[in-house]
Write a protein that holds these residues in place. Sequence first.
Motif, PDB file in Angstrom:
ATOM      1  N   TYR A   1       4.205   4.823  -4.907  1.00  0.00           N
ATOM      2  CA  TYR A   1       4.394   3.445  -5.269  1.00  0.00           C
ATOM      3  C   TYR A   1       3.870   2.591  -6.822  1.00  0.00           C
TER       4      TYR A   1
ATOM      5  N   LYS B   1       4.568   9.230  -1.413  1.00  0.00           N
ATOM      6  CA  LYS B   1       4.584   7.559  -1.454  1.00  0.00           C
ATOM      7  C   LYS B   1       3.642   7.339  -2.464  1.00  0.00           C
ATOM      8  N   ASN B   2       2.384   7.692  -2.749  1.00  0.00           N
ATOM      9  CA  ASN B   2       1.513   7.238  -3.825  1.00  0.00           C
ATOM     10  C   ASN B   2       2.091   7.568  -4.717  1.00  0.00           C
TER      11      ASN B   2
ATOM     12  N   LYS C   1       5.791  13.092   2.031  1.00  0.00           N
ATOM     13  CA  LYS C   1       4.833  13.640   2.045  1.00  0.00           C
ATOM     14  C   LYS C   1       3.920  12.478   1.515  1.00  0.00           C
ATOM     15  N   PRO C   2       2.497  12.458   1.644  1.00  0.00           N
ATOM     16  CA  PRO C   2       1.248  10.837   1.225  1.00  0.00           C
ATOM     17  C   PRO C   2       1.563  11.002  -0.140  1.00  0.00           C
ATOM     18  N   HIS C   3       1.612  12.218  -0.855  1.00  0.00           N
ATOM     19  CA  HIS C   3       0.890  12.358  -2.445  1.00  0.00           C
ATOM     20  C   HIS C   3       2.289  11.665  -2.269  1.00  0.00           C
TER      21      HIS C   3
ATOM     22  N   LYS D   1       9.638   6.820   4.779  1.00  0.00           N
ATOM     23  CA  LYS D   1       7.840   7.280   5.716  1.00  0.00           C
ATOM     24  C   LYS D   1       7.677   7.999   5.766  1.00  0.00           C
TER      25      LYS D   1
ATOM     26  N   HIS E   1       0.275  -0.961  -0.379  1.00  0.00           N
ATOM     27  CA  HIS E   1      -0.121   0.330  -0.381  1.00  0.00           C
ATOM     28  C   HIS E   1       1.029   1.165   0.112  1.00  0.00           C
ATOM     29  N   PRO E   2       0.283   2.400  -1.053  1.00  0.00           N
ATOM     30  CA  PRO E   2       1.512   3.809  -0.417  1.00  0.00           C
ATOM     31  C   PRO E   2       1.657   4.271   0.378  1.00  0.00           C
ATOM     32  N   GLU E   3       0.738   3.844   2.152  1.00  0.00           N
ATOM     33  CA  GLU E   3       1.306   4.396   2.622  1.00  0.00           C
ATOM     34  C   GLU E   3       2.129   4.215   3.727  1.00  0.00           C
ATOM     35  N   THR E   4       2.441   2.699   3.373  1.00  0.00           N
ATOM     36  CA  THR E   4       3.499   1.061   4.474  1.00  0.00           C
ATOM     37  C   THR E   4       4.777   1.361   3.014  1.00  0.00           C
TER      38      THR E   4
END
Length: 210
Positions: free
Chosen positions: A140, A136-137, A132-134, A129, A111-114
């Motif tokens: 991924y 990571k997404n 920023k979330p975007h 880690k 998953h992108p978050e992990t």
Amino acid sequence: MPKYAELPAFREQNFITEADGDMLHREARALAIQRIEESARTEADFENVLYWWDKLDANRERKERDHETGRSTVPPEWGAYELYLSDSPSYDMILRRLMLAGNFLDIIFDHPETIHELVTDADLSKILKELKPHLKNMLYYLFLRDYSTLEYAESIRQSDRNIRGIRETALKKIRKLYGGILTYRQENNLPMTLDEKYFLENGVRKKKEK
């Protein structure tokens, strides 16, 4: 890490010398670890001790998992389809292989978050880690799911040019941070792999020979 792959590094750092004579690999490793522990004086020395224990523990835990599952890494005997035994497997094929082998960690963290849980280097994991979330997404889908920048751009309704720019910015940031970590390891005589040394000198990962 292959069995006893750490011995050349121990010899390079003179934790095992010719004066020690012939001995079993496990005896040489135990002697080197003992000397690393006994010679530790500075913070960097103790970090080196922890580095080697973590590396040896990771190898031990991997062997224990393989023993517990009792299955090969490519298990046709467990009913794997020929599709999943390709010489050039996709990411989904790799996950399928792991599942058939009884190893579920990569599937759990798929998953992108992990995404940081999918790498073995602790420093690189920390860098990922803290993204920023975007970012990571994006990483991924571009690097694990093998989306093109155009496909990913269309999926989030942005331009291909914008995604290419964000990708390059993110990679430069990761390379800079990881390069700093490798520089620290080099300056403090901490163990480094050949690939890490190549990356530090060239700023890119060494391409595998076909």
